[in-house]
Design an enzyme around this catalytic site. Sequence first.
Site, PDB file in Angstrom:
ATOM      1  N   SER A 224     106.479  30.715  -6.250  1.00  0.00           N
ATOM      2  CA  SER A 224     105.943  31.973  -6.904  1.00  0.00           C
ATOM      3  C   SER A 224     104.659  32.193  -6.713  1.00  0.00           C
ATOM      4  O   SER A 224     103.751  31.214  -6.067  1.00  0.00           O
ATOM      5  CB  SER A 224     106.167  31.968  -8.404  1.00  0.00           C
ATOM      6  OG  SER A 224     104.942  31.100  -8.998  1.00  0.00           O
ATOM      7  N   LYS A 225     104.064  33.323  -6.841  1.00  0.00           N
ATOM      8  CA  LYS A 225     102.547  33.650  -6.591  1.00  0.00           C
ATOM      9  C   LYS A 225     101.477  32.582  -7.224  1.00  0.00           C
ATOM     10  O   LYS A 225     100.529  32.466  -6.450  1.00  0.00           O
ATOM     11  CB  LYS A 225     102.128  34.983  -7.308  1.00  0.00           C
ATOM     12  CG  LYS A 225     102.942  36.284  -6.850  1.00  0.00           C
ATOM     13  CD  LYS A 225     102.550  37.400  -7.337  1.00  0.00           C
ATOM     14  CE  LYS A 225     102.919  37.720  -8.827  1.00  0.00           C
ATOM     15  NZ  LYS A 225     104.641  37.792  -8.619  1.00  0.00           N
ATOM     16  N   ARG A 226     102.101  32.164  -8.150  1.00  0.00           N
ATOM     17  CA  ARG A 226     100.921  31.173  -8.585  1.00  0.00           C
ATOM     18  C   ARG A 226     100.936  29.690  -7.816  1.00  0.00           C
ATOM     19  O   ARG A 226     100.077  29.243  -7.960  1.00  0.00           O
ATOM     20  CB  ARG A 226     101.341  30.837 -10.182  1.00  0.00           C
ATOM     21  CG  ARG A 226     100.686  32.057 -11.104  1.00  0.00           C
ATOM     22  CD  ARG A 226     100.929  31.664 -12.433  1.00  0.00           C
ATOM     23  NE  ARG A 226     102.180  31.364 -12.994  1.00  0.00           N
ATOM     24  CZ  ARG A 226     103.316  32.129 -13.129  1.00  0.00           C
ATOM     25  NH1 ARG A 226     103.039  33.487 -13.001  1.00  0.00           N
ATOM     26  NH2 ARG A 226     104.256  31.497 -13.580  1.00  0.00           N
ATOM     27  N   ASP A 227     102.115  29.486  -7.194  1.00  0.00           N
ATOM     28  CA  ASP A 227     102.122  28.072  -6.530  1.00  0.00           C
ATOM     29  C   ASP A 227     101.150  27.999  -5.379  1.00  0.00           C
ATOM     30  O   ASP A 227     100.938  29.177  -4.580  1.00  0.00           O
ATOM     31  CB  ASP A 227     103.545  27.870  -6.151  1.00  0.00           C
ATOM     32  CG  ASP A 227     104.548  27.434  -7.134  1.00  0.00           C
ATOM     33  OD1 ASP A 227     103.979  26.686  -7.914  1.00  0.00           O
ATOM     34  OD2 ASP A 227     105.399  28.054  -6.996  1.00  0.00           O
TER      35      ASP A 227
END
Length: 452
Positions: A224-227
């Site tokens: 996800s974007k946060r990884d």
Amino acid sequence: MTVRTRFAPSPTGFLHIGGARTALYNYLFAKGRGGSFVLRVEDTDAERSTSESMDIILDSLKWLGLDWDEGPGIGGEFGPYNQSERGEIYDRYLSKLEEAGHVYEDEGAIRFRVPDKTITVQDVICGEVSVNLKEQGSRRYNTETKQEEEANPDIVIKRPNGGYIFHFVNVVDDIEMGITHVIRGEDHLSNTPKHLALFEAFGATPPTFAHIPLNLNQSGTKMSKRDQGALIHEYREAGFLPDAVNNYMALLGWSAKDDTEIFDAKELRSRFDISGVNNSNSKFDYDKCKWVNAEHLKKLSAADLLEAATPFLTAAGLPADDARMPAALELARDRAQLLSEIPEVLATIFAEEVSYDKASLEKVKSREGIAGAVTALRNGLASVEDWSIDGIKAGIQSAADGMGAKMGMLMLPCRVGVMGSTSGADLIPVLELLGKEAVLKRLEGFEGLLDA
RNA sequence: GACCCGUUCGUCUAGUGGUUAGGACACCGCCCUUUCACGGCGGUAACACGGGUUCGAGUCCCGUACGGGUCGCCA
């Protein structure tokens, strides 16, 4: 037949590592075979598509060096390359289906009648995959009620508002653009029978399909974007080299069979082979990605290193155009995995004032006779006429001899005195780079500090 | 839930019936050394499980478990 591949992003977000790897594989496969790599923008969903997103995706692709032969900004004989501008072509293809009786209207939308038969996908990576769309599509899973419901298996290809749907435009454009190989994520494997049904309805020969396994995060779930490492545009800022990122991405699902892991752009193009791609998902490993970057950093020419490091040096307030910078970078390159780590290695060299690390200072201060040693060291260096590696070494050696000590005894005090810390790059080359005057001045200041 | 794909060290992978199961990252130890890195050497560590087939299975078949994907008038 000339190979033609395409990357078809939807401008609804950033370029994600998974998408970038898909683009890379398409690029490498086409380029490795003298073919063309097409960039097509799948912006049929006007609600979600934005030009900001498109800019970021294009910038990311350019930064990686995945230059497209046809597409936005450069055109090509099969344009336009934004699906939002290809309405007439889609209308034409829709009439073909209408004439053949493959479609019907349903509450304003147009549905394509799926055939009631087994469709088999011949996938380069996944092998044979068979499914019956009519059977499969007549039940739908409701994620909220967790129940299966009756459903219309015929796929919607045009919305009531006139917009065309992915499956339809994707197939039409692959036909129109002469795409020979579709390399895409395995999340599309289940869609492929639908696409095959459309190819057949159009009387077109389908391209070769290769569904590549997905990249997951460390926890084994979708990135996800946060990884960390998920978004391509963040790699530049983090200090990665584009070729290193390509190299690492290529390794996620593919390997040269001879244990080689580091490839420059050219080697990657010549060695990559889609049939060597494996069929199981992989987990992204940021540490290995950094290691690959470090390997690329080591191989960079002095000029390329300077060019790559300059934005980071400038941002840190270091003089990238200083005549000593190329030499300084040579001292730093083996110590950094990322370009962003280079400034801190060099900061003290170019600083006006040495800032002393407290722990390092304490460590040296506790040594017996330290003040005298530093003075002897400074005198030894002051007498050096040939300010070179050898000359400096001789100067330190003579100071040590005068004290009846080994040269190593003076190295740590010298390091802390001149650079302010017990750790850092090779000291003698640093001294050479700094120049005699600056070194003596720093040592003098250090003596004052020790007296205090 | 149905259907589809997958499963070799913690991670990325090599391996296509007979291997001491190889390499890389990470980790640990040693060496090099003026510190920290770099580099060199060495080490720990894997065939998901159960059945077959076979003289012999990580490699072939079946099942189970687990993971992933798809099931939109998103792409």
